[in-house]
Design a protein around this motif. Structure first.
Motif, PDB file in Angstrom:
ATOM      1  N   CYS A  11       0.839  -1.192   0.000  1.00  0.00           N
ATOM      2  CA  CYS A  11       0.000   0.000   0.000  1.00  0.00           C
ATOM      3  C   CYS A  11       0.880   1.249   0.000  1.00  0.00           C
ATOM      4  CB  CYS A  11      -0.922  -0.009   1.213  1.00  0.00           C
ATOM      5  SG  CYS A  11      -1.894   1.517   1.387  1.00  0.00           S
ATOM      6  N   PHE A  13       0.102   4.096   0.965  1.00  0.00           N
ATOM      7  CA  PHE A  13      -0.258   4.960   2.081  1.00  0.00           C
ATOM      8  C   PHE A  13       0.280   4.437   3.417  1.00  0.00           C
ATOM      9  CE2 PHE A  13      -3.576   5.588  -1.148  1.00  0.00           C
ATOM     10  CZ  PHE A  13      -3.466   6.954  -1.350  1.00  0.00           C
ATOM     11  N   CYS A  14       0.056   3.135   3.681  1.00  0.00           N
ATOM     12  CA  CYS A  14       0.463   2.599   4.986  1.00  0.00           C
ATOM     13  C   CYS A  14       1.585   1.563   4.882  1.00  0.00           C
ATOM     14  CB  CYS A  14      -0.737   1.990   5.714  1.00  0.00           C
ATOM     15  SG  CYS A  14      -1.380   0.472   4.963  1.00  0.00           S
ATOM     16  N   ARG A  16       1.382  -1.572   4.006  1.00  0.00           N
ATOM     17  CA  ARG A  16       1.004  -2.962   4.249  1.00  0.00           C
ATOM     18  C   ARG A  16       1.124  -3.777   2.968  1.00  0.00           C
ATOM     19  NH1 ARG A  16      -4.195  -5.488   7.453  1.00  0.00           N
ATOM     20  NH2 ARG A  16      -4.095  -7.566   6.555  1.00  0.00           N
ATOM     21  N   GLN A  18       0.226  -7.054   0.673  1.00  0.00           N
ATOM     22  CA  GLN A  18      -0.949  -7.907   0.514  1.00  0.00           C
ATOM     23  C   GLN A  18      -0.968  -8.497  -0.887  1.00  0.00           C
ATOM     24  OE1 GLN A  18      -4.327  -4.883   0.866  1.00  0.00           O
ATOM     25  NE2 GLN A  18      -2.434  -3.727   1.169  1.00  0.00           N
ATOM     26  N   GLU A  47      -8.350  -1.736  -2.732  1.00  0.00           N
ATOM     27  CA  GLU A  47      -8.649  -1.125  -1.445  1.00  0.00           C
ATOM     28  C   GLU A  47      -7.795  -1.820  -0.406  1.00  0.00           C
ATOM     29  OE1 GLU A  47     -12.361  -1.213   1.527  1.00  0.00           O
ATOM     30  OE2 GLU A  47     -12.752  -0.047  -0.301  1.00  0.00           O
ATOM     31  N   CYS A  48      -6.931  -1.060   0.252  1.00  0.00           N
ATOM     32  CA  CYS A  48      -5.986  -1.635   1.211  1.00  0.00           C
ATOM     33  C   CYS A  48      -6.728  -2.313   2.364  1.00  0.00           C
ATOM     34  CB  CYS A  48      -5.061  -0.549   1.744  1.00  0.00           C
ATOM     35  SG  CYS A  48      -3.885  -1.157   2.988  1.00  0.00           S
ATOM     36  N   GLY A  50      -5.473  -2.853   5.126  1.00  0.00           N
ATOM     37  CA  GLY A  50      -5.012  -2.261   6.366  1.00  0.00           C
ATOM     38  C   GLY A  50      -5.666  -0.925   6.656  1.00  0.00           C
ATOM     39  N   CYS A  51      -5.402   0.078   5.794  1.00  0.00           N
ATOM     40  CA  CYS A  51      -5.904   1.431   6.047  1.00  0.00           C
ATOM     41  C   CYS A  51      -7.219   1.729   5.349  1.00  0.00           C
ATOM     42  CB  CYS A  51      -4.859   2.467   5.645  1.00  0.00           C
ATOM     43  SG  CYS A  51      -4.492   2.515   3.870  1.00  0.00           S
ATOM     44  N   GLY A  52      -7.626   0.851   4.422  1.00  0.00           N
ATOM     45  CA  GLY A  52      -8.904   1.029   3.739  1.00  0.00           C
ATOM     46  C   GLY A  52      -8.883   2.019   2.599  1.00  0.00           C
ATOM     47  N   LYS A  53      -7.730   2.631   2.308  1.00  0.00           N
ATOM     48  CA  LYS A  53      -7.655   3.606   1.225  1.00  0.00           C
ATOM     49  C   LYS A  53      -7.566   2.894  -0.130  1.00  0.00           C
ATOM     50  CE  LYS A  53      -5.636   7.369   3.907  1.00  0.00           C
ATOM     51  NZ  LYS A  53      -4.512   8.337   4.033  1.00  0.00           N
TER      52      LYS A  53
END
Length: 230
Positions: A11, A13-14, A16, A18, A47-48, A50-53
């Protein structure tokens, strides 16, 4: 048929990591709903967990519409890859495709793009029956004629099929950093048809092919190259 594979991504953004399924190729003949998904920027979006972004993964993607004879290869310049790398890979892929095709089957007219906006634009203009090389030649002329108003280093031009009319081809000016759409330029369809007739002869067509010799067609880059040489 369309093809998906599982890819490990991180991700932006964060961070993570996946595993996600991403499209490698899209065939809208067998799955026409994928055309709309592509044009609405829903293809290869994640859609991550982890952070959902949400974000899009830019990776190589082949778009195929056999009915309309559209074959576009998107090869983003990520991970330090250059345009030369993309053109080389494209040439090798086309050579392999030609080798696999039966001798009595002509190879498709394939198009190389390296930006997502170019992929969407190329699909639209090919669906309109426009010549991609000629459209890039028109963009070149637009930069040339509007050099005091439009910086080719900072701005791009994109064909806008939705706002084009029977009389005018519409092009939008886009800031290459912010991606914001800033202005509109029109080009008369009658003038486009006149250019089609001009480049109908072998001699004139050779000049157009000399302007855009490689598989990647980009009027903005060609304009910048010509400016640098003067």
């Amino acid at each position: 048929m369309s093809q998906k594979r599982t890819h490990e991504i991180a991700c932006p953004f964060c961070g993570r990591e996946q595993n996600v399924e991403l499209w490698d190729s899209i065939n809208v003949d067998s799955e026409p709903e994928l055309r709309e998904a592509l044009l609405l920027n829903r293809v290869n979006r994640v859609e991550c967990a982890g952070c959902g972004k949400g974000f899009r993964i830019d990776k190589p993607l082949v778009y195929r519409d056999r009915e309309q004879e559209i074959f576009v290869h998107f090869d983003p310049l990520t991970g330090g890859r250059t345009l030369a790398d993309a053109e080389k890979a494209f040439g090798e892929a086309m050579a392999e495709l030609n080798r696999l095709l039966p001798k009595d089957v002509p190879p498709p007219e394939a198009h190389l793009v390296v930006e997502w906006s170019e992929l969407i634009e190329r699909v639209f203009l090919l669906e309109e029956g426009l010549d991609a090389r000629l459209v890039e030649h028109i963009k070149y002329m637009m930069f040339q004629q509007n050099e005091d108003r439009i910086s080719a280093e900072k701005k791009g031009l994109l064909f806008d099929a939705q706002d084009s009319t029977d009389d005018q081809l519409c092009f939008v000016v886009q800031d290459r950093t912010t991606k914001k759409l800033e202005a509109v330029l029109n080009f008369a369809r009658a003038d486009y048809e006149a250019l089609v007739n001009v480049f109908d002869s072998e001699d004139q067509l050779a000049l157009l092919e000399e302007q855009f010799p490689g598989p990647y067609l980009n009027g903005r880059l060609r304009y910048l190259q010509d400016q640098a040489e003067h």
